[in-house]
Design an enzyme around this catalytic site. Structure first.
Site, PDB file in Angstrom:
ATOM      1  N   HIS A  94       0.805  -1.134  -0.029  1.00  0.00           N
ATOM      2  CA  HIS A  94      -0.045   0.007   0.086  1.00  0.00           C
ATOM      3  C   HIS A  94       0.869   1.225  -0.164  1.00  0.00           C
ATOM      4  CE1 HIS A  94      -3.745   2.275   1.150  1.00  0.00           C
ATOM      5  NE2 HIS A  94      -2.801   2.981   1.788  1.00  0.00           N
ATOM      6  N   GLU A  95       1.763   1.360   0.917  1.00  0.00           N
ATOM      7  CA  GLU A  95       2.417   2.585   1.012  1.00  0.00           C
ATOM      8  C   GLU A  95       3.555   2.618  -0.042  1.00  0.00           C
ATOM      9  OE1 GLU A  95       1.587   4.565   2.816  1.00  0.00           O
ATOM     10  OE2 GLU A  95       0.491   3.460   4.414  1.00  0.00           O
TER      11      GLU A  95
ATOM     12  N   HIS B 210       1.833   4.496  -2.924  1.00  0.00           N
ATOM     13  CA  HIS B 210       1.993   5.888  -2.562  1.00  0.00           C
ATOM     14  C   HIS B 210       3.277   6.687  -3.184  1.00  0.00           C
ATOM     15  CE1 HIS B 210      -1.625   7.043  -0.367  1.00  0.00           C
ATOM     16  NE2 HIS B 210      -1.424   5.974   0.371  1.00  0.00           N
TER      17      HIS B 210
ATOM     18  N   GLU C 251      -4.586   7.764  -2.927  1.00  0.00           N
ATOM     19  CA  GLU C 251      -5.010   6.497  -2.348  1.00  0.00           C
ATOM     20  C   GLU C 251      -5.401   5.700  -3.498  1.00  0.00           C
ATOM     21  OE1 GLU C 251      -4.709   6.534   0.650  1.00  0.00           O
ATOM     22  OE2 GLU C 251      -6.155   4.629   1.329  1.00  0.00           O
TER      23      GLU C 251
END
Lengths: 499, 499
Positions: B264-265, B268, B294
């Site tokens: 997830h990160e 980003h 997001e």
């Protein structure tokens, strides 16, 4: 609030702003030396430059001048008084350099450092020479702006060790140098030879790190106000009063790097961690000079960490972190091996006895440079000559000679003496401490609290409230005196080498 | 240089100054969340506040206003044009709030966050209620200063997702909510039950870290422009364009936290790492909105990381980092277990299907608050009601209910919708991507380069050059459309749960 109270409040706000910039700079420096990814460096360097400029602007602002003028003769509080003095000194010193010249100099510094790196890699002094010539000229010019009584080099010394003069150094350094070279000669003729081969082995980073943490804790380093990280060139740094970080380096083939390096940097960190909270948000909340700082790191590294009693109490602990080693190595042999005296080319790899001789080489050369007695082009040759004279060895190339240190590339002339001064200070402190507490028993039992408390009470707490020579006088009731260091080293190495 | 060229150069210098402050702030934030020793926090918080104020001063300065006025209608270059627009928007938005009110608000935010922490620990909403009431009032006031066309809440939404309105959300969110609650009901009635017990075990931090690094590398995350660290609440942060850091959290009893969190990160971080260097030192060199950001993290986490093909190609690799586990766990069972749907109280622990329902609860409540339709004192009760309605479970206390998120305590109203918007965007991107490249084959063969390049070409490179809805339109040739997310989730979970 009265007028003065209001003024003091505004002044404090300015100090807090300065501290905010200083803190951001320190954090950035720490990050750049420990964590930053390679490609992030270029932009970050610009940011450090920007923040430094902002800090410099505040330090030399009309606003600052106003506070100094208004408060100088009217404040009673001792901390406030010293704070104003410190601000005034910074103001005056910086204002004396024309802004344009300062800007040129900062660019020259940055350029020189990268050229120096290249020159060192290629062992080619000629690349670096023109930059060094410029750096010397700027430093001479600045020294003249700042002014001095007897020797132009004093004006530079002042930046790192205020109060110490060339005259003082020229009194104590030759004495120290002669004593040490005599001692080195005797050692070379001794039949006793410590065997450093018994120290070799493979020491996993993880174990070295765990031992480093353990030793820092025992020294009284507060991990709630600091942390330990890995780096290439170890340092300690006070980011704020309650965030003082230590860094170290792990060589898996040689534990000495991390063990003695960590204790050394831990000594610096204890100084910064134990400054009185009364100095909070003033520019006094840091070590008072390079020399006094170095006295703290060298005290812990050499006078404690390389002490026989230390290993009597810590050898078993150390072995528990190196479980496959030293089973058959006696404490005596281990102690002698970690204290082997051997002339080396590189200052930061030197043993504790020959270390000051490396400083003498640098001091004598930079003093002569600034006084115009020698030319930059003479340096490589003169460096090697002095190495032969004092240490009996000649560097194979300038990489292991005149190009090894970053200091001159950064324009830092007058810095090197601090290392030897710090060492002498440390010996003087040790002597006094021995009269006031049973130092050897403290070390032998690992009771470092008492030692740290003594250092805090006598040195740490004051931050910049006292100048270096004031501390020496107050603590030891003497002036700078090289005899204690000479006597400490003579005694220790007479014992180790059966002289 | 012509006059405009000179002006642009001066303008660029101002932008660089702003960036220097932003970079120092970002580094400080990263440090405070990953490395800072406990006692250093208090002083460092003050420093962040100081640097933020300096940045704010530049953004709203007369100097900035001058550049905007002079350049707005005269620049041709597209990047320069958008830069001026961005600066103008920031200038106008910030100038509309009276300085005194802004200062009060910043203090309220900081106070509220610490009160919220205490209230959450004690599960006592009444402590937090008066602060939240003040925060709501300030936000309503600010919304009125900023202005809006239809709904006061639009003015707040604009901060996080410019262009998106309450009207748009009220069209798509209920559709999404109804589809998901229907799906959840079917799943609850299904006899197929994934068995998460097969995922349990002990996973040493070291192995999880090594796997996290490996996955980030495969995603194309550039470690020369970033690094991975441990933290409590994972985040990614762009400190500068070439220093974009990822953080993750290791739970040794549950690998899912680190594996899906890192991906997830990483999503980003890829966004920030792949912005065009043309935007360097402009305020456009960051993600265009919370929602688009997001969309990148959720695309990687869910559409790739929780995809069956991903585990077909990475299960063996993963098992090599967990050598004592999953020997007898089939790929199918593993895949189903990591995609178990189970209503939970805590948003950040939710599975990918129920996650948007947590957002609906928050959106509906904060919209009603800002519109004055409900009172702060109604929140705990209404929160629990909605949880029962949408997820079928009632939080045992406000700690697991209305007090769980920090957003409102920081005054962030209008932020939550971004999470659900980003999810919908991601599904829309996925649909388009499938038409343009063989997405499933890329995932099944671990060929992430093609995926990353597609995302960079279509989204990343633009930074803030395009507004979120502009990107959606340009990439998908459609408006915001929840059908793709619904269809993706329906298909996936119909398969997993044999619906």
């Amino acid at each position: 609030m009265g007028n003065t109270a209001l003024l003091e409040k505004d002044f404090h706000n300015l100090l807090k702003e300065q501290n905010a910039y200083r803190e951001a700079i320190m954090l950035t420096v720490w990050d750049m030396r420990t964590k930053i990814p390679k490609k992030g460096v270029e932009q970050r360097s610009w940011v450090v430059g920007f923040l430094s400029e902002k800090l410099h602007q505040l330090e030399t602002s009309e606003r600052m001048k106003h506070f100094i003028d208004m408060l100088k003769d009217s404040v009673d509080d001792e901390v406030m008084k010293k704070t104003v003095e410190e601000c005034e000194e910074t103001y005056e010193r910086n204002r004396k350099i024309p802004a344009e010249e300062y800007k040129e100099y900062v660019m020259l510094q940055s350029k020189s450092e990268s050229i120096w790196q290249e020159a060192r890699e290629k062992a080619d002094f000629s690349l670096f020479q023109p930059y060094l010539e410029d750096l010397v000229e700027y430093n001479k010019k600045f020294a003249n702006y700042w002014g001095y009584d007897e020797n132009i080099y004093d004006a530079l010394l002042h930046e790192y060790e205020p109060g110490v003069t060339t005259k003082m150094l020229d009194k104590v350094f030759p004495e120290l140098r002669n004593s040490l070279t005599t001692l080195v000669e005797k050692i070379n003729q001794s039949k006793t030879k410590p065997d450093p081969a018994i120290l070799s082995g493979h020491f996993p980073k993880k174990n070295q790190e765990a031992f480093s943490v353990e030793i820092l804790k025992r020294m009284g380093y507060d991990f709630a106000s600091g942390r330990l990280d890995e780096t290439i060139h170890p340092f300690a740094i006070g980011i704020n009063m309650n965030d003082v970080r230590v860094t170290t380096r792990y060589d898996e083939e040689d534990f000495r790097m991390a063990v003695f390096g960590t204790i050394h940097e831990g000594g610096h960190a204890l100084y910064e961690q134990n400054i009185s909270q009364k100095l909070r948000s003033t520019p006094l909340a840091t070590g008072t000079s390079m020399g006094i700082h170095e006295s703290q790191s060298l005290f812990w590294e050499n006078f404690i960490g390389r002490n026989k009693s230390f290993w009597e109490s810590h050898y078993d602990l150390f072995k528990s972190y190196a479980p496959n080693h030293f089973g058959h190595v006696s404490l005596d042999n281990f102690y002698q091996a970690v204290n082997e005296v051997k002339a080396s080319f590189i200052r930061i790899e030197a043993d504790e006895l020959t270390y000051p001789l490396h400083i003498m080489v640098r001091y004598e050369l930079e003093k002569a440079l600034i006084n115009g007695d020698i030319h930059v082009s003479d340096l490589p040759h003169l460096w090697n000559e002095k190495m032969v004279d004092y240490l009996g060895i000649e560097p194979p190339s300038d990489r292991e000679g005149v190009l090894q240190d970053i200091h001159w590339a950064g324009g830092d002339f007058g810095y090197f003496p601090s290392y030897a001064l710090g060492y002498m200070y440390a010996a003087q402190f040790q002597h006094t401490m021995e009269n006031e507490l049973n130092l050897n028993e403290c070390i032998a039992t690992g009771n470092f609290d008492q030692i740290r408390q003594w250092l805090t009470a006598n040195i740490h707490q004051y931050g910049k409230m006292k100048k270096p020579l004031e501390i020496i006088k107050d603590v030891t009731n003497e002036q700078l005196n090289p005899d204690y260091l000479v006597s400490y080293l003579s005694k220790k190495y007479t014992d180790i080498y059966n002289l």
